[in-house]
Design a protein around this motif. Structure first.
Motif, PDB file in Angstrom:
ATOM      1  N   ASP A 127      11.485  -5.216  10.000  1.00  0.00           N
ATOM      2  CA  ASP A 127      11.908  -6.553   9.585  1.00  0.00           C
ATOM      3  C   ASP A 127      12.413  -6.560   8.157  1.00  0.00           C
ATOM      4  O   ASP A 127      12.516  -7.619   7.527  1.00  0.00           O
ATOM      5  N   GLY A 128      12.751  -5.356   7.648  1.00  0.00           N
ATOM      6  CA  GLY A 128      13.376  -5.256   6.348  1.00  0.00           C
ATOM      7  C   GLY A 128      12.385  -4.977   5.231  1.00  0.00           C
ATOM      8  O   GLY A 128      11.230  -4.614   5.457  1.00  0.00           O
ATOM      9  N   THR A 129      12.856  -5.126   4.018  1.00  0.00           N
ATOM     10  CA  THR A 129      12.032  -4.880   2.845  1.00  0.00           C
ATOM     11  C   THR A 129      11.563  -6.213   2.259  1.00  0.00           C
ATOM     12  O   THR A 129      12.185  -7.254   2.474  1.00  0.00           O
ATOM     13  N   ILE A 130      10.463  -6.151   1.544  1.00  0.00           N
ATOM     14  CA  ILE A 130       9.984  -7.322   0.810  1.00  0.00           C
ATOM     15  C   ILE A 130       9.586  -6.860  -0.591  1.00  0.00           C
ATOM     16  O   ILE A 130       9.258  -5.687  -0.806  1.00  0.00           O
ATOM     17  N   ASP A 131       9.623  -7.765  -1.519  1.00  0.00           N
ATOM     18  CA  ASP A 131       9.284  -7.403  -2.900  1.00  0.00           C
ATOM     19  C   ASP A 131       8.184  -8.292  -3.474  1.00  0.00           C
ATOM     20  O   ASP A 131       7.915  -8.264  -4.671  1.00  0.00           O
TER      21      ASP A 131
ATOM     22  N   PHE B  99       7.481  -3.889   8.116  1.00  0.00           N
ATOM     23  CA  PHE B  99       8.371  -3.825   6.957  1.00  0.00           C
ATOM     24  C   PHE B  99       8.474  -2.378   6.496  1.00  0.00           C
ATOM     25  O   PHE B  99       7.651  -1.526   6.851  1.00  0.00           O
ATOM     26  N   ASP B 100       9.498  -2.090   5.723  1.00  0.00           N
ATOM     27  CA  ASP B 100       9.630  -0.734   5.188  1.00  0.00           C
ATOM     28  C   ASP B 100       9.956  -0.801   3.702  1.00  0.00           C
ATOM     29  O   ASP B 100      10.453  -1.823   3.199  1.00  0.00           O
ATOM     30  N   GLY B 101       9.684   0.272   3.001  1.00  0.00           N
ATOM     31  CA  GLY B 101       9.963   0.338   1.573  1.00  0.00           C
ATOM     32  C   GLY B 101       9.502   1.649   0.963  1.00  0.00           C
ATOM     33  O   GLY B 101       8.776   2.426   1.592  1.00  0.00           O
ATOM     34  N   VAL B 102       9.959   1.882  -0.260  1.00  0.00           N
ATOM     35  CA  VAL B 102       9.590   3.093  -0.999  1.00  0.00           C
ATOM     36  C   VAL B 102       8.577   2.716  -2.078  1.00  0.00           C
ATOM     37  O   VAL B 102       8.756   1.729  -2.800  1.00  0.00           O
ATOM     38  N   PHE B 103       7.513   3.515  -2.203  1.00  0.00           N
ATOM     39  CA  PHE B 103       6.434   3.252  -3.141  1.00  0.00           C
ATOM     40  C   PHE B 103       6.045   4.533  -3.863  1.00  0.00           C
ATOM     41  O   PHE B 103       6.318   5.647  -3.391  1.00  0.00           O
ATOM     42  N   TRP B 104       5.365   4.353  -4.977  1.00  0.00           N
ATOM     43  CA  TRP B 104       4.705   5.475  -5.637  1.00  0.00           C
ATOM     44  C   TRP B 104       3.306   5.619  -5.033  1.00  0.00           C
ATOM     45  O   TRP B 104       2.571   4.644  -4.917  1.00  0.00           O
ATOM     46  N   LEU B 105       2.974   6.842  -4.652  1.00  0.00           N
ATOM     47  CA  LEU B 105       1.608   7.129  -4.219  1.00  0.00           C
ATOM     48  C   LEU B 105       0.799   7.516  -5.452  1.00  0.00           C
ATOM     49  O   LEU B 105       0.995   8.600  -6.012  1.00  0.00           O
TER      50      LEU B 105
ATOM     51  N   SER C 269       4.624  -0.355  -6.859  1.00  0.00           N
ATOM     52  CA  SER C 269       6.044  -0.569  -6.607  1.00  0.00           C
ATOM     53  C   SER C 269       6.858   0.411  -7.454  1.00  0.00           C
ATOM     54  O   SER C 269       6.350   1.024  -8.395  1.00  0.00           O
ATOM     55  N   LEU C 270       8.127   0.548  -7.114  1.00  0.00           N
ATOM     56  CA  LEU C 270       8.958   1.529  -7.816  1.00  0.00           C
ATOM     57  C   LEU C 270       9.071   1.239  -9.298  1.00  0.00           C
ATOM     58  O   LEU C 270       9.192   2.166 -10.117  1.00  0.00           O
ATOM     59  N   ASP C 271       9.011  -0.055  -9.667  1.00  0.00           N
ATOM     60  CA  ASP C 271       9.088  -0.380 -11.094  1.00  0.00           C
ATOM     61  C   ASP C 271       7.712  -0.337 -11.772  1.00  0.00           C
ATOM     62  O   ASP C 271       7.599  -0.694 -12.957  1.00  0.00           O
ATOM     63  N   LYS C 272       6.683   0.054 -10.990  1.00  0.00           N
ATOM     64  CA  LYS C 272       5.306   0.205 -11.507  1.00  0.00           C
ATOM     65  C   LYS C 272       4.683  -1.125 -11.937  1.00  0.00           C
ATOM     66  O   LYS C 272       3.623  -1.153 -12.548  1.00  0.00           O
ATOM     67  N   GLN C 273       5.335  -2.243 -11.558  1.00  0.00           N
ATOM     68  CA  GLN C 273       4.842  -3.541 -12.016  1.00  0.00           C
ATOM     69  C   GLN C 273       3.757  -4.122 -11.094  1.00  0.00           C
ATOM     70  O   GLN C 273       2.990  -4.974 -11.510  1.00  0.00           O
ATOM     71  N   LYS C 274       3.712  -3.637  -9.851  1.00  0.00           N
ATOM     72  CA  LYS C 274       2.751  -4.188  -8.894  1.00  0.00           C
ATOM     73  C   LYS C 274       1.942  -3.062  -8.272  1.00  0.00           C
ATOM     74  O   LYS C 274       2.493  -2.031  -7.877  1.00  0.00           O
TER      75      LYS C 274
ATOM     76  N   LYS D 181       6.965   9.848  -4.527  1.00  0.00           N
ATOM     77  CA  LYS D 181       7.513   8.686  -3.843  1.00  0.00           C
ATOM     78  C   LYS D 181       7.391   8.901  -2.331  1.00  0.00           C
ATOM     79  O   LYS D 181       7.681   9.986  -1.830  1.00  0.00           O
ATOM     80  N   ILE D 182       6.963   7.851  -1.641  1.00  0.00           N
ATOM     81  CA  ILE D 182       6.868   7.922  -0.185  1.00  0.00           C
ATOM     82  C   ILE D 182       7.539   6.701   0.433  1.00  0.00           C
ATOM     83  O   ILE D 182       7.550   5.610  -0.133  1.00  0.00           O
ATOM     84  N   ASN D 183       8.130   6.929   1.583  1.00  0.00           N
ATOM     85  CA  ASN D 183       8.761   5.862   2.348  1.00  0.00           C
ATOM     86  C   ASN D 183       7.776   5.413   3.419  1.00  0.00           C
ATOM     87  O   ASN D 183       7.275   6.244   4.192  1.00  0.00           O
ATOM     88  N   LEU D 184       7.487   4.127   3.471  1.00  0.00           N
ATOM     89  CA  LEU D 184       6.472   3.602   4.379  1.00  0.00           C
ATOM     90  C   LEU D 184       7.066   2.570   5.326  1.00  0.00           C
ATOM     91  O   LEU D 184       7.940   1.795   4.957  1.00  0.00           O
ATOM     92  N   VAL D 185       6.555   2.571   6.542  1.00  0.00           N
ATOM     93  CA  VAL D 185       6.724   1.447   7.466  1.00  0.00           C
ATOM     94  C   VAL D 185       5.332   0.883   7.680  1.00  0.00           C
ATOM     95  O   VAL D 185       4.405   1.615   8.026  1.00  0.00           O
ATOM     96  N   TYR D 186       5.169  -0.428   7.460  1.00  0.00           N
ATOM     97  CA  TYR D 186       3.821  -0.971   7.375  1.00  0.00           C
ATOM     98  C   TYR D 186       3.767  -2.414   7.877  1.00  0.00           C
ATOM     99  O   TYR D 186       4.787  -3.106   7.981  1.00  0.00           O
ATOM    100  N   ARG D 187       2.559  -2.837   8.194  1.00  0.00           N
ATOM    101  CA  ARG D 187       2.263  -4.242   8.470  1.00  0.00           C
ATOM    102  C   ARG D 187       1.586  -4.832   7.240  1.00  0.00           C
ATOM    103  O   ARG D 187       0.784  -4.158   6.588  1.00  0.00           O
ATOM    104  N   LEU D 188       1.924  -6.053   6.924  1.00  0.00           N
ATOM    105  CA  LEU D 188       1.297  -6.738   5.796  1.00  0.00           C
ATOM    106  C   LEU D 188       0.058  -7.459   6.319  1.00  0.00           C
ATOM    107  O   LEU D 188       0.154  -8.408   7.090  1.00  0.00           O
ATOM    108  N   SER D 189      -1.129  -6.966   5.937  1.00  0.00           N
ATOM    109  CA  SER D 189      -2.382  -7.432   6.515  1.00  0.00           C
ATOM    110  C   SER D 189      -3.240  -8.135   5.475  1.00  0.00           C
ATOM    111  O   SER D 189      -3.029  -7.994   4.265  1.00  0.00           O
TER     112      SER D 189
END
Length: 578
Positions: A473-477, A502-508, A525-530, A550-558
């Protein structure tokens, strides 16, 4: 884009909706991608359900049931041995008693002895044990031509309520309720067996009301909404597609459970599953309560599950639920051992070479348990993304029982029908749906059947069918609790109306193992703000899975609930390195 070996695609919005702006924009986008056009599509009030009088044969059915009540007939419910069958049976027994029936019993075929449905053997046993005037099938019967014939010859009336796809020939009775009958005008073709019998009981109550059944006898007209907890459980556990009708039934049932208005059996199952009724979701029904109920029919006797749903004593229900919990644990151990054997077999067939997998698999082992082959077929299908049929020995040594699971693009019951037509004599019996089916054959026919099945697959599947696609269902920020809560409340989610991914790239940032094989992740988040928390269930990290990548994730927001504290959590389905 590929993720974890699968093609990642974003869901398309074909027609923009007329949903109000008060809906969170992300949830609005999710709804539009599921073809929700207006707020009416999300109105789950019972008043908006289609009328039960739309079913073919419904008038003949309610007149038969009314006669059974007025003449005080001996009524016997013949149920299937899965969660849909158990909840259907409980709805039928409870509803008939609420409407004044004094002689209602039930009988469940033993999958290891009688096989599926209203067989002539079951009819003979029913005559011996119950001497019924009326047999009502729930979640079965549409293929029971011989059983219906024997019952009618014995002077027994038969009412069939089912949802499975009918074959070319139907049982010889005018009292059949099935939304999938040819030209049946009922608008939903997705009802589970429990939904069908619930609708029959709605029509019966309406008929009895019009006939003045409740007034002279000073009977209280029942509120059948009290049975919707059972309807919700059976519908979700049977993986019925959540069209508008089923979403309404499940939503109403979940609402009753969340308010602690559910029957004692469901309360006990929730307790055994370590869930709380206030936060129960359709996912909990499907993955926590349903498997515990199904365990009885898979390993022992579904009467255990039905009695759990029929008792009004919480103490008794807890005893039944504890036994179901133990059986489910045993089922998981059996399934795990079978899965290890199946995976080893697939690896011998170069399972790791995903570019050259066969079109489908037929797997058999002499030691496999008949009650678990459906689950095993599902697990293997998930790994190889091919149609899979798993066989186990029948009670008769010369026969095998099979359970089939399919992928989008192949209607598995129709594929079996084509095998039966083009290669006569290979199959003894079969039935089912688009995605799941059951079958039986002689052991000597296993290899010829496998060859003919693969030939049918070759004519029906192409390269596009075999590419597994994950729809996002796309990316969210903005991963805030308000959005997570809105999604949580925005269902019910399930088959045909999937919970958003949803999908997105994150720092692990870091991770730790929790439980046996789950990973708890600290993400940013990629900008390290969240900063965010994530969890991956049943995941063994590969060598590349290290902090500060960096990892690419597909996830449910729970929504994670811990000691009444609610927080956002990413429930991760797929992960790959960027």
């Amino acid at each position: 884009m590929d993720i974890d070996g699968r093609a990642l695609k974003q869901r398309e919005i074909v027609h923009p909706s007329k949903l109000p702006n008060t809906i969170h924009p992300v949830l609005r986008r999710v709804y539009e991608a599921r073809n929700i056009q207006s707020i009416n599509d999300l109105d789950y009030r019972l008043a908006h359900l289609p009328s039960p009088w739309l079913f073919s044969n419904i008038h003949a059915v309610v007149e038969l049931l009314a006669e059974a009540l007025t003449q005080d007939w001996q009524i016997l419910i013949v149920a299937d041995f899965d969660a849909d069958g158990a909840t259907s049976c409980a709805v039928a027994v409870r509803a008939l008693k609420l409407m004044g029936a004094s002689q209602v019993n039930y009988l469940v075929p033993n999958r290891f002895i009688h096989g599926y449905g209203l067989t002539s053997t079951i009819v003979a046993e029913a005559i011996k044990e119950n001497k019924p005037d009326l047999i009502i099938t729930v979640d079965n019967g549409i293929a029971s031509i011989e059983g219906v014939r024997v019952a009618k010859e014995s002077g027994i009336h038969v009412l069939i309520t089912d949802h499975h796809l009918p074959g070319e020939n139907l049982p010889d009775t005018e009292t059949i309720i099935n939304p999938n009958l040819p030209n049946d005008p009922f608008p939903s073709k997705c009802l589970a067996g429990v939904g069908v019998i619930f609708y029959v009981m709605l029509a019966l109550r309406s008929h009895l009301r019009d006939q003045g059944w409740f007034t002279p006898q000073n009977r209280e007209e029942p509120n059948l909404a009290q049975l919707l907890d059972l309807v919700a459980l059976g519908t979700v556990a049977d993986v019925a597609s959540l069209d508008k009708v089923n979403r309404t039934l499940v939503s109403q049932g979940l609402s009753r459970i969340q308010k602690n208005y559910s029957c004692a059996g469901i309360q006990a199952l929730i307790s055994c599953a370590s869930r709380s009724f206030e936060n129960i979701t359709s996912m909990d029904l499907g993955f926590s309560l349903g498997p515990r109920l199904n365990a009885a029919g898979r390993l022992e006797d579904m009467r255990l599950g039905i009695e759990c749903l029929l008792t009004d004593s919480l103490k008794e229900a807890q005893q039944y639920a504890n036994r179901l919990n133990t059986l489910n644990y045993e089922r998981r151990k059996i399934e795990a051992a079978m899965q290890d054997q199946a995976v080893a077999y697939l690896e011998d067939l170069n399972f790791s070479d995903r570019e050259n997998l066969p079109l489908g698999y037929c797997l058999f082992n002499e030691t496999w348990h008949q009650g678990v082959i459906g689950l095993l077929a599902s697990r293997v299908k998930e790994q190889v993304y091919r149609p899979v049929i798993v066989f186990a020995p029948d009670e008769k040594p010369e026969r095998l029982k099979g359970s089939a699971r399919s992928i989008p693009g192949l209607h598995i019951r129709d594929a079996l029908d084509r095998v039966a037509t083009e290669y006569p004599g290979l199959l003894d019996s079969f039935g089912g749906h688009a995605m799941a089916a059951g079958l039986s054959l002689k052991k000597e026919n296993l290899i010829p059947f496998q060859e003919s099945f693969l030939a049918v697959l070759k004519s029906q599947l192409n390269e596009e069918h075999l590419k597994q696609v994950v729809l996002s269902d796309g990316t969210i920020d903005n991963w805030d609790l308000n959005l997570a809560e809105a999604i949580h409340a925005g269902g019910p989610w399930g088959q045909g109306f999937p919970e958003p991914l949803f999908d997105g790239v994150f720092w692990l940032e870091s991770f730790q193992t929790v439980g046996k094989d789950h990973l708890k992740l600290a993400l940013s988040s990629l900008d390290k703000q969240k900063q965010l928390c994530g969890i991956i269930f049943r995941y063994i990290p590969p060598d590349w899975f290290q902090p500060k990548i960096k990892i690419n994730l597909v996830y449910r927001l729970s929504v994670n609930v811990y000691k009444y504290f609610r927080s956002v959590q990413l429930t991760i389905e797929y992960v790959t390195q960027v």
